[in-house]
Design an enzyme around this catalytic site. Structure first.
Site, PDB file in Angstrom:
ATOM      1  N   ASP A  75       0.839  -1.200   0.000  1.00 27.19           N
ATOM      2  CA  ASP A  75       0.000   0.000   0.000  1.00 27.19           C
ATOM      3  C   ASP A  75       0.876   1.252   0.000  1.00 27.19           C
ATOM      4  O   ASP A  75       2.030   1.237   0.431  1.00 27.19           O
ATOM      5  CB  ASP A  75      -0.963   0.015   1.187  1.00 27.19           C
ATOM      6  CG  ASP A  75      -0.258  -0.023   2.546  1.00 27.19           C
ATOM      7  OD1 ASP A  75       0.772  -0.708   2.663  1.00 27.19           O
ATOM      8  OD2 ASP A  75      -0.749   0.635   3.476  1.00 27.19           O
ATOM      9  N   GLU A 140       0.136  -0.971   5.966  1.00 28.85           N
ATOM     10  CA  GLU A 140       1.213  -0.364   6.738  1.00 28.85           C
ATOM     11  C   GLU A 140       1.025   1.142   6.836  1.00 28.85           C
ATOM     12  O   GLU A 140       1.292   1.745   7.879  1.00 28.85           O
ATOM     13  CB  GLU A 140       2.572  -0.667   6.101  1.00 28.85           C
ATOM     14  CG  GLU A 140       3.767  -0.431   7.033  1.00 28.85           C
ATOM     15  CD  GLU A 140       4.295   1.000   7.022  1.00 28.85           C
ATOM     16  OE1 GLU A 140       5.095   1.340   7.912  1.00 28.85           O
ATOM     17  OE2 GLU A 140       3.916   1.788   6.124  1.00 28.85           O
TER      18      GLU A 140
END
Length: 391
Positions: A75, A140
């Site tokens: 991400d 994250e």
């Protein structure tokens, strides 16, 4: 063009703003499966914030083999205003020896370097002593509650033994390889609500001002912090720091004593302190001043430290051989998913590209350093494999 660069471009071209993965983990899995990796997708989180995690492992034929994990995230943070980008953020673009795109540094290039390093290592060592794994998440940059921490809990429940881990966070400062993280400070937040009695400011005897209650205790907490009194740190960590992030009180009217005051604060703490020790000190100050309060704590992550040993030595030697740089060990900066991995893995370090443009408009990486990164990962793999083979 290098194979690492080509894969990095493919990954950047897949929009994956947290918690989206954008098919990045599938692409990586397709590269790993022919190499003998077992792939497992572990999804987590509510339907409107579904997180994709990948655990991939190629086990050595030797049941006593140690395991090296490469860890990272697919991400990325939001792009910000598209009109401010010189080129589209999800179209990898080359200018003046740099590749631009969201995730170029944080951290799709590291992921590409992981994969190509593993491919080259296995081509040279088709029957390695070392087991090799990847742990990837799409959570994250978000709340980080359904990502790496979930996989680590699952691995711990299975009794999976992890020995070395390299997290591909962008740790370098000026040149690729000039800094690696062998630890990080812990983070703990508090929300303090001081209870008062709202009233007319002209009749203070009929009210109780929570700001006035808190002020002497707050002054003492600030004095402790400014004097470095939480702890002195150690050879690897700077002293623990306490900072206020928000302070709210009042109705907005100039003639009303507020009924409550809310203060948000955060500790970044070294291995010399624990959440419990810091909490005791804060409560002690508030209680000593007779403050009427409620306090809720949130521990975002414990500090971790990997002492110089096999992993640190292998990474530093690889960087020296590849770049000529004597890399600096550091525990500075914020937190990363390494804080979760360190709870289930013996040795953890973070090493990745230069971090100057991360989360910024026109995020970029120097093209010349992309294969440098891959080569350091490959050298580290070979060194740890040789170490285990000799054991």
């Amino acid at each position: 063009m290098s194979r690492t660069l080509l894969l990095a471009e493919e990954l950047i071209a897949r929009p994956s703003v947290t918690p989206e993965d954008g098919g990045c983990q599938q692409l990586i899995g397709e590269r790993l499966a022919p190499l003998g990796f077992t792939l497992e997708t572990i999804a987590s989180g509510p339907a409107d914030f579904r997180v994709t995690n990948l655990w991939a492992i190629r086990r050595s034929a030797d049941p006593a083999a140690r395991t090296l994990v490469f860890a990272g995230h697919t991400d990325v943070v939001p792009t910000g205003p598209l009109e401010q980008w010189t080129s589209p953020p999800f179209t990898p673009t080359h200018r003046d020896g740099r590749m631009y795109g969201r995730g170029a540094c944080d951290m799709k290039t590291s992921l590409a370097a992981f994969v190509v390093a593993i491919e080259e290592f296995l081509a040279a060592h088709p029957d390695p002593r070392l087991s090799v794994a990847l742990l990837l998440t799409s959570d994250e940059e978000g709340p980080a509650v359904d990502g790496t921490v979930v996989v680590c809990r699952e691995l711990a429940a299975r009794g999976e033994k992890l020995h070395y881990c390299i997290v591909g966070e962008p740790t370098s400062v000026e040149r690729c390889g000039d800094m690696i993280k062998n630890g990080r400070r812990g983070t703990m937040s508090g929300r303090l609500t001081v209870n008062g009695v709202q009233g007319h400011i002209a009749y203070p005897h009929l009210a109780r001002n929570p700001v006035h209650q808190l002020a002497p205790a707050l002054a003492e907490l600030v004095a402790i912090n400014n004097a470095g009194g939480w702890d002195k740190g150690n050879a690897y960590f700077q002293p623990t720091s306490w900072q206020i992030s928000n302070f709210h009180a009042g109705t907005g009217a100039s003639n009303v004593i507020p009924g409550s005051a809310v203060v948000d604060f955060n500790f970044r703490f070294s291995t010399e302190s624990t959440p419990e020790s810091l909490q005791r000190r804060v409560h002690g100050v508030l209680d000593a001043h007779g403050v009427d309060y409620d306090l809720k704590w949130t521990v975002g992550g414990l500090p971790f430290l990997t002492q110089p040993g096999a992993l640190v030595s292998a990474v530093r030697t690889a960087i020296q051989a590849e770049t000529g740089i004597a890399t600096e060990l550091s525990t500075s900066g914020g937190t990363s998913d390494a804080r979760f991995i360190a709870q289930v893995c013996e040795q953890v370090v973070e090493f990745g590209p230069v971090n100057a443009s991360i989360h910024k408009i026109d995020e970029h990486i120097a093209v010349a350093e992309i294969d440098t990164l891959k080569n350091v990962y490959a050298r580290t793999l070979a060194a740890l494999n040789a170490l285990d083979a000799a054991a």
